[in-house]
Design a protein around this motif. Structure first.
Motif, PDB file in Angstrom:
ATOM      1  N   GLY A 156      56.653  37.419  38.708  1.00  0.00           N
ATOM      2  CA  GLY A 156      57.916  37.506  37.987  1.00  0.00           C
ATOM      3  C   GLY A 156      59.029  37.942  38.907  1.00  0.00           C
ATOM      4  N   SER A 157      59.801  38.941  38.486  1.00  0.00           N
ATOM      5  CA  SER A 157      60.897  39.428  39.319  1.00  0.00           C
ATOM      6  C   SER A 157      60.348  40.108  40.558  1.00  0.00           C
ATOM      7  N   GLU A 158      61.069  39.977  41.656  1.00  0.00           N
ATOM      8  CA  GLU A 158      60.693  40.568  42.956  1.00  0.00           C
ATOM      9  C   GLU A 158      59.321  40.091  43.415  1.00  0.00           C
ATOM     10  N   GLU A 159      58.893  38.924  42.915  1.00  0.00           N
ATOM     11  CA  GLU A 159      57.601  38.322  43.286  1.00  0.00           C
ATOM     12  C   GLU A 159      56.409  39.217  42.968  1.00  0.00           C
ATOM     13  N   LYS A 160      56.585  40.153  42.049  1.00  0.00           N
ATOM     14  CA  LYS A 160      55.466  40.980  41.601  1.00  0.00           C
ATOM     15  C   LYS A 160      54.845  40.331  40.372  1.00  0.00           C
ATOM     16  N   PRO A 161      53.534  40.544  40.137  1.00  0.00           N
ATOM     17  CA  PRO A 161      52.927  40.013  38.911  1.00  0.00           C
ATOM     18  C   PRO A 161      53.646  40.570  37.683  1.00  0.00           C
ATOM     19  N   ARG A 162      53.748  39.741  36.655  1.00  0.00           N
ATOM     20  CA  ARG A 162      54.499  40.165  35.475  1.00  0.00           C
ATOM     21  C   ARG A 162      53.867  41.380  34.789  1.00  0.00           C
ATOM     22  N   TRP A 163      52.570  41.586  34.988  1.00  0.00           N
ATOM     23  CA  TRP A 163      51.953  42.719  34.328  1.00  0.00           C
ATOM     24  C   TRP A 163      52.370  44.044  34.935  1.00  0.00           C
ATOM     25  N   GLN A 164      52.822  44.041  36.172  1.00  0.00           N
ATOM     26  CA  GLN A 164      53.114  45.286  36.874  1.00  0.00           C
ATOM     27  C   GLN A 164      54.263  46.032  36.210  1.00  0.00           C
ATOM     28  N   GLY A 165      54.031  47.276  35.814  1.00  0.00           N
ATOM     29  CA  GLY A 165      55.030  48.054  35.109  1.00  0.00           C
ATOM     30  C   GLY A 165      55.064  47.801  33.622  1.00  0.00           C
ATOM     31  N   VAL A 166      54.267  46.842  33.140  1.00  0.00           N
ATOM     32  CA  VAL A 166      54.215  46.526  31.709  1.00  0.00           C
ATOM     33  C   VAL A 166      52.825  46.818  31.155  1.00  0.00           C
ATOM     34  N   LEU A 167      51.812  46.285  31.827  1.00  0.00           N
ATOM     35  CA  LEU A 167      50.425  46.507  31.456  1.00  0.00           C
ATOM     36  C   LEU A 167      49.690  47.198  32.607  1.00  0.00           C
ATOM     37  N   ALA A 168      48.644  47.920  32.270  1.00  0.00           N
ATOM     38  CA  ALA A 168      47.820  48.585  33.278  1.00  0.00           C
ATOM     39  C   ALA A 168      46.401  48.034  33.162  1.00  0.00           C
ATOM     40  N   PRO A 169      46.049  46.983  33.951  1.00  0.00           N
ATOM     41  CA  PRO A 169      44.711  46.385  33.858  1.00  0.00           C
ATOM     42  C   PRO A 169      43.683  47.157  34.675  1.00  0.00           C
ATOM     43  N   HIS A 170      42.454  47.167  34.185  1.00  0.00           N
ATOM     44  CA  HIS A 170      41.318  47.792  34.879  1.00  0.00           C
ATOM     45  C   HIS A 170      40.156  46.800  34.844  1.00  0.00           C
ATOM     46  N   PRO A 171      39.760  46.228  35.976  1.00  0.00           N
ATOM     47  CA  PRO A 171      40.323  46.386  37.317  1.00  0.00           C
ATOM     48  C   PRO A 171      41.669  45.657  37.439  1.00  0.00           C
ATOM     49  N   GLU A 172      42.301  45.826  38.582  1.00  0.00           N
ATOM     50  CA  GLU A 172      43.652  45.302  38.748  1.00  0.00           C
ATOM     51  C   GLU A 172      43.700  43.776  38.659  1.00  0.00           C
ATOM     52  N   ASP A 173      42.602  43.111  39.030  1.00  0.00           N
ATOM     53  CA  ASP A 173      42.582  41.644  38.954  1.00  0.00           C
ATOM     54  C   ASP A 173      41.965  41.152  37.647  1.00  0.00           C
ATOM     55  N   LEU A 174      42.104  41.942  36.569  1.00  0.00           N
ATOM     56  CA  LEU A 174      41.492  41.620  35.287  1.00  0.00           C
ATOM     57  C   LEU A 174      41.877  40.224  34.800  1.00  0.00           C
ATOM     58  N   TYR A 175      43.171  39.890  34.864  1.00  0.00           N
ATOM     59  CA  TYR A 175      43.620  38.619  34.279  1.00  0.00           C
ATOM     60  C   TYR A 175      43.108  37.432  35.085  1.00  0.00           C
ATOM     61  N   GLN A 176      42.989  37.600  36.405  1.00  0.00           N
ATOM     62  CA  GLN A 176      42.360  36.548  37.205  1.00  0.00           C
ATOM     63  C   GLN A 176      40.874  36.412  36.842  1.00  0.00           C
ATOM     64  N   ARG A 177      40.228  37.525  36.541  1.00  0.00           N
ATOM     65  CA  ARG A 177      38.805  37.476  36.163  1.00  0.00           C
ATOM     66  C   ARG A 177      38.619  36.759  34.826  1.00  0.00           C
ATOM     67  N   VAL A 178      39.534  36.999  33.883  1.00  0.00           N
ATOM     68  CA  VAL A 178      39.444  36.310  32.597  1.00  0.00           C
ATOM     69  C   VAL A 178      39.626  34.809  32.802  1.00  0.00           C
ATOM     70  N   LEU A 179      40.615  34.439  33.616  1.00  0.00           N
ATOM     71  CA  LEU A 179      40.830  33.017  33.910  1.00  0.00           C
ATOM     72  C   LEU A 179      39.620  32.409  34.614  1.00  0.00           C
ATOM     73  N   GLN A 180      39.027  33.182  35.532  1.00  0.00           N
ATOM     74  CA  GLN A 180      37.857  32.693  36.253  1.00  0.00           C
ATOM     75  C   GLN A 180      36.671  32.496  35.300  1.00  0.00           C
ATOM     76  N   ALA A 181      36.517  33.418  34.342  1.00  0.00           N
ATOM     77  CA  ALA A 181      35.423  33.281  33.370  1.00  0.00           C
ATOM     78  C   ALA A 181      35.586  31.996  32.558  1.00  0.00           C
ATOM     79  N   MET A 182      36.811  31.678  32.181  1.00  0.00           N
ATOM     80  CA  MET A 182      37.040  30.429  31.438  1.00  0.00           C
ATOM     81  C   MET A 182      36.769  29.215  32.320  1.00  0.00           C
ATOM     82  N   ASP A 183      37.189  29.304  33.588  1.00  0.00           N
ATOM     83  CA  ASP A 183      36.957  28.183  34.506  1.00  0.00           C
ATOM     84  C   ASP A 183      35.468  27.964  34.756  1.00  0.00           C
TER      85      ASP A 183
END
Length: 473
Positions: free
Chosen positions: A76-103
């Protein structure tokens, strides 16, 4: 008597046990408890490749979850992931892991949400992500904003280069400014007990918070004190912030304090000036009523979206700490406008705006009326409101912004504010408004723009297209 009490103890305990339940603690404390031990879930959402219409719980398309995960994982802004400062994922690559599970072919992913705080109709939730057969993927929470850094607040603004003729004008202004300020102070004092009831217990009913929670008593006390503070802010504002004006401006502002009819006489536009408007240096984003404190504002995702659309501007969070429905009613009836003075003082004394500078205001729900009132206050300080954007909020009175937009949904069952807006339309002879109203079909319920849905984690997108059109142009 002691024997009687002992015999009734199980019954008394059964009555008191629920009082220790829902949201008895502040949000951060509740979050700590949930992280240590999950309780009863707030919502369970199953995403399936082939959702069954009769499934229990109801299933949603897996593509919907993919879209949400792609949004938060994308830069998003400043080339940071949109979750940064909005959501706190555990682990930090949670959303990539969810996408990977679907793939990798997983056909079902379940999101289990646990509520730990609320503001109005939006909830803070902790969400567990699980794949097929309940295999855990990770969890996330809605992040709390960091407290703003301490700032050195100026005592006076705009008095550095007074001309000789402005000194007698200040003497002329003084009784009018005192009368304006005293009227505002009196209105805020009268309102303060109602604000305490509203913030402490009406907001409690909306948020399903325990009515005997110490959090509610704290909110009630803070709402009471905030009204008094806003009243004194109104009393002193014009004595602390000076800009060049005429006696006619002073008289118009004085007539503008009349209840109900005052906005008809008050300023209805920015000052006439042949010079081009000042560039926007700051965009302030405001939360709706029952915000519950400076650190619990739920505008982080909206701020991020605005930064993405307007990277050249500084975006700040305009606090609406303990405001309630009576703030909005008092302002719409012009009984007092403490909420507008609160916003104007924040921008001047904490964000450093001064005469001759430009600002844009974007606010949700009660902040829409807060901005309309603030635009007139900021005009008296010589600060240009270049754009005003209200979302899902009833408004009354003139705006002094160069552009004024009000975005509303169309479903009164989803968003009761629409009914209030229609009621306000009946008062147009007394409350003419120069905001451009846009009715957005299918905008959804009364939820903060871009706020992550507590059950699906999709960003609230009902107003997204209309907001981006207004913000970018």
């Amino acid at each position: 008597m002691p024997t009687l009490l002992r015999s009734k103890a199980p019954f008394i305990a059964a009555l008191l046990l629920p009082l220790a339940g829902c949201l008895f603690y502040p949000g951060k404390k509740e979050l700590e408890l949930l992280e240590a031990k999950r309780g009863a879930p707030y919502a369970v959402t199953v995403f399936s490749r082939n959702p069954g219409p009769a499934a229990e719980p109801p299933e949603r398309p897996l593509a919907e979850l993919r879209q949400a995960m792609l949004y938060w994982a994308s830069p998003g802004s400043e080339e940071k992931p949109r979750w940064q400062g909005v959501l706190a994922p555990h682990p930090e690559d949670l959303y990539q892991r969810v996408l990977q599970a679907m793939d990798q072919g997983q056909a079902r992913i379940t999101l289990t949400a646990y509520q730990y705080d609320a503001t109005g109709l939006d909830y803070l939730t902790l969400v567990d992500y699980a794949g097929e057969n309940g295999s855990p993927i990770g969890w996330d929470t809605v992040d709390y904003p960091a407290p703003p850094p301490p700032r050195q607040r100026p005592l006076m603004v705009g008095f550095a280069d007074l001309r000789w003729w402005e000194y007698p004008q200040m003497i002329f202004d003084l009784p009018f400014y005192l009368a304006i300020g005293l009227k505002e102070l009196a209105g805020e004092i009268v309102k303060s007990p109602l604000s305490a009831i509203d913030s402490g217990w009406i907001g409690t009913a909306v948020e399903n918070r325990n009515p005997l929670s110490p959090v509610n008593f704290e909110r009630a006390a803070m709402a009471f004190a905030e009204d008094w503070q806003d009243g004194f802010t109104a009393l002193t504002f014009r004595l602390r912030v000076h800009h060049r004006h005429t006696p006619l401006d002073t008289l118009q502002e004085f007539l503008g304090i009349l209840p109900i009819a005052g906005p008809v006489f008050d300023h209805k536009s920015p000052p006439d000036d042949s010079a081009p408007p000042p560039a926007t240096t700051l965009i302030a984003v405001g939360q709706g009523i029952h915000a519950g404190g400076r650190e619990e504002l739920f505008t982080l995702a909206w701020e991020r979206a605005i930064k993405e659309a307007r990277p050249e501007a500084v975006v700040t969070r305009a606090p609406y700490c303990y405001g309630g429905v009576f703030d909005v009613i008092w302002s719409m009836l012009n009984l007092s406008n403490g909420l507008g003075y609160d916003l104007a003082a924040y921008l001047v004394f904490e964000e450093g705006l001064g005469p001759g500078e430009g600002v844009e205001l974007a606010g949700f729900s009660g902040s829409a009326q807060k901005e309309v009132a603030a635009s007139r206050v900021l005009r008296s300080a010589g600060i240009a409101v270049n754009k005003l954007i209200g979302v899902a909020g009833p408004v009354a009175g003139f705006s002094c912004a160069r552009e004024s937009h009000l975005l509303l949904g169309t479903d009164p069952l989803a968003d009761p504010v629409i009914l209030a807006e229609h009621a306000e339309n009946a008062l147009i002879p007394l409350f003419p408004s120069n905001l451009r109203v846009q009715w957005i079909p299918g905008a959804g319920g009364h939820h903060i723009p871009y706020f992550p849905n507590p059950a699906t984690r999709a960003p609230e997108s009902g107003y997204r297209r209309a907001l981006e059109d207004v913000i970018k142009r």
